[in-house]
Design a protein around this motif. Sequence first.
Motif, PDB file in Angstrom:
ATOM      1  N   ASN A  13       0.860  -1.183   0.000  1.00  0.00           N
ATOM      2  CA  ASN A  13       0.000   0.000   0.000  1.00  0.00           C
ATOM      3  C   ASN A  13       0.901   1.239   0.000  1.00  0.00           C
ATOM      4  O   ASN A  13       2.133   1.120  -0.023  1.00  0.00           O
ATOM      5  CB  ASN A  13      -0.972  -0.021   1.183  1.00  0.00           C
ATOM      6  N   PHE A  14       0.301   2.405   0.033  1.00  0.00           N
ATOM      7  CA  PHE A  14       1.101   3.633  -0.086  1.00  0.00           C
ATOM      8  C   PHE A  14       2.058   3.822   1.092  1.00  0.00           C
ATOM      9  O   PHE A  14       3.186   4.274   0.919  1.00  0.00           O
ATOM     10  CB  PHE A  14       0.189   4.848  -0.216  1.00  0.00           C
ATOM     11  N   VAL A  15       1.596   3.481   2.277  1.00  0.00           N
ATOM     12  CA  VAL A  15       2.449   3.686   3.456  1.00  0.00           C
ATOM     13  C   VAL A  15       3.682   2.783   3.358  1.00  0.00           C
ATOM     14  O   VAL A  15       4.822   3.236   3.536  1.00  0.00           O
ATOM     15  CB  VAL A  15       1.658   3.387   4.754  1.00  0.00           C
ATOM     16  N   GLU A  16       3.447   1.511   3.036  1.00  0.00           N
ATOM     17  CA  GLU A  16       4.575   0.573   2.913  1.00  0.00           C
ATOM     18  C   GLU A  16       5.497   0.988   1.760  1.00  0.00           C
ATOM     19  O   GLU A  16       6.722   0.878   1.858  1.00  0.00           O
ATOM     20  CB  GLU A  16       4.049  -0.843   2.667  1.00  0.00           C
ATOM     21  N   SER A  17       4.886   1.472   0.689  1.00  0.00           N
ATOM     22  CA  SER A  17       5.686   1.873  -0.472  1.00  0.00           C
ATOM     23  C   SER A  17       6.596   3.040  -0.103  1.00  0.00           C
ATOM     24  O   SER A  17       7.775   3.063  -0.480  1.00  0.00           O
ATOM     25  CB  SER A  17       4.770   2.291  -1.629  1.00  0.00           C
TER      26      SER A  17
END
Lengths: 448, 308
Positions: A253-257
């Motif tokens: 997801n965006f946070v992990e990315s």
Amino acid sequence: MRRSRTTVLGALAATLTLTLSACSGAGDGRERLELWFWGAPPEHQKALETALVEGFERAQDTYSLDINFNNAVDKNIQVALSADRGPDVVYGSGPAFAAAYVAEDKLADMTPYAEQYGWKDRLLEPMYESGTIGGKLYSLPNSVDTLGVFYNKKVLDRLGVAVPESYADLTTAMDKAKAEGLYASVTGNKGWKPVNLNYISIFLTHLAGGKATYDALHGEAKWTDPEIVEAVEASAEFYRDGYLAGDDYANLNFVESMQLLADEKSPFFIGPSLGFQFASEYFNDEAGNTGDLGFMPFPNVNPDLPSPMYTLGATASLSINAASDHKDGAAAVIDYMMSAPFAKEINKTWPGYWGVPLKDFDLPAAEYTGLSKEYIGTVGKLVSAINEGHYGLYPGTFFPPSTSTTLADVDGVWLGQVGAAEFLTKVQASFDADKAKGLVPPAPEPSN
Amino acid sequence: MTVTAVRPTTTPAPARRPARFRRRRTLINHLLIAPALLLSVGIVVIPGLLTAFTAFTDWSGVGLDANLVGLRNFREILADPVFGTALENNLRWVAMFLTIPAVLGLLTAWLLLRRRRTRTFYQVVYLMPYVLSPVVNALIWLSIIYNPNGGLVGTLNDIGLPVSAPLSSLTGAFYAAAAVDMWHYWGFLTVIYLGAMRQTPVDQVEAAIMDGADSWQVFRNVYLPSIRPALLLMAVMTVIFSFLAFDYIYLLTQGGPAHSSEVLGTYAYAFAFSAFQFGKASAVALVMSFFGLIASCVYTWMSRKQDD
């Protein structure tokens, strides 16, 4: 005995008074307004409480504001509005979201307030117009948003490549990253399928051009026209080449990315500018790596288009509940959220989500630190591009709901489950159904 | 010889109650069941009927405007290949849940039956995933198992064992989600089966052992027939739950990638809350209920047959 009975009665009376005052409102004679908002992280909730609630309550003495944070806000609002209940200020996913409610008279006409507060003169015209239906204003975007490329300068240096200036530069840098065992870019749709819309939008804007999408939305062209088919096919090729996190697109997801970008596992994160809000957790002055992060608009795939081009979208929309007893108050809140003082304050602590669509978005970048500085600069450039008409239209903002949902199924093309032409035939069918129901929101006309 | 003796009764036949008393008693009985009945009618029957009606309209889910569209919603979902994928996945879900967790649960219950001192501990451990919220279970698997950066999948890749992340795979995503749901469910079946096995009359078990039956024969010929009603009930409930499957698929894959792990529940949800097409969502919901109804009818029929 008499004394103790008096004390007990007094305590009961005091408790009752306190309880009644708590039930009746803020306790200071103000009308209480309600806004339901998505379940932002605690630090962002605090930032909004400070910049919006405290700021708004300081700016006037008639209303107080309560914000209810909830991850299921869209669904909750849908149910509440259906029952003529819900918050005074309606927070939604964008003008397309609002159009479905306007069709059922669930949102109040904000045109009188627009005139009262001078919103049309104050806000970017395309963004103001995006909230109108049949000439009446029903929603305003809280922030302009675009799609672009976040890059980690350290990783680019290690790969021996400069910040890409063209599409060829970008793919060359990504190929180098892959050869080094890194992700070509990091992003993913884990937990939120509409993320797919970002990557079809990029190719609609930077290959087909903003005008092609605009024409399809206005019935002057078909979704099955060759330039749109070509854009969908190009997005599939981009995916199959591993440029969207390789095999892990569905696992990130965006946070992990953003964390992976900070951990130097990839040179790029391709995504919306609202990614700044996730980036601030991993790139900050405390970690000493703020300067490592940069943001650039996605380079044109079609060299004939003006450069830089931006995909224009709204982070969210703000409307007034038609069933609200405090419409004037709700308009006052929205007016405050469309003001420079609010934009100035909130962007100090929450970059990425509040590119307030002001015509004169000239916040002094020098006054900001950390990623807020970079974000302010990005919004400034986006505003200039909007004024010149160099933009494409983001589906989540400007496309009707069913069309947008169907378009989010583009991963079927990427994974070879369906052909581009067949997929777009389905998109056209959804669009025709939306159009028949009057759900197509107005969209500003791009120059190209 | 004709037997004419009348069997003596130890208690005298109750005197006939006055009609007024019986009416009052009936009224009280009705009043006592009224709350549950009203609750069922209000929460299940009325919404159920409204859903059935909505399936024949183009209701957007907002406001009260809706037009009757006949069978259009059904025609459209039947023509959509995603519906076929979702239905097929639900059927696969049924097949998997009727076998894998059921066999695991049965086997574990049988083994625990002999562990008199420790079986309570094991039951608590096995039941733990069932009492945890699906969101927690899904996050545990997403972060610890399926995560390609730091999870088990990532670690295996780091040590040179190439394992592709199952949630990205067109074929693997559905099974990856089902695995999490089965992991959460099988412990519950274990506890149910163990409870049922413990109700088996001890004399039957002892008689079988005395007759020289080995462990498998005791299980096959004594325990299994004894827990048959529990097995049957859980099988029917599993079929119903399988057609209502939603949470783990939604939390782990959202029906993707490319609808490969779509089930009827997620398919209906997307219509209702993303596309504002409640009519179509209701049509899908009716199909889901239809399969659940069939399972319920089969269960009722088998129960009656057993009683006869």
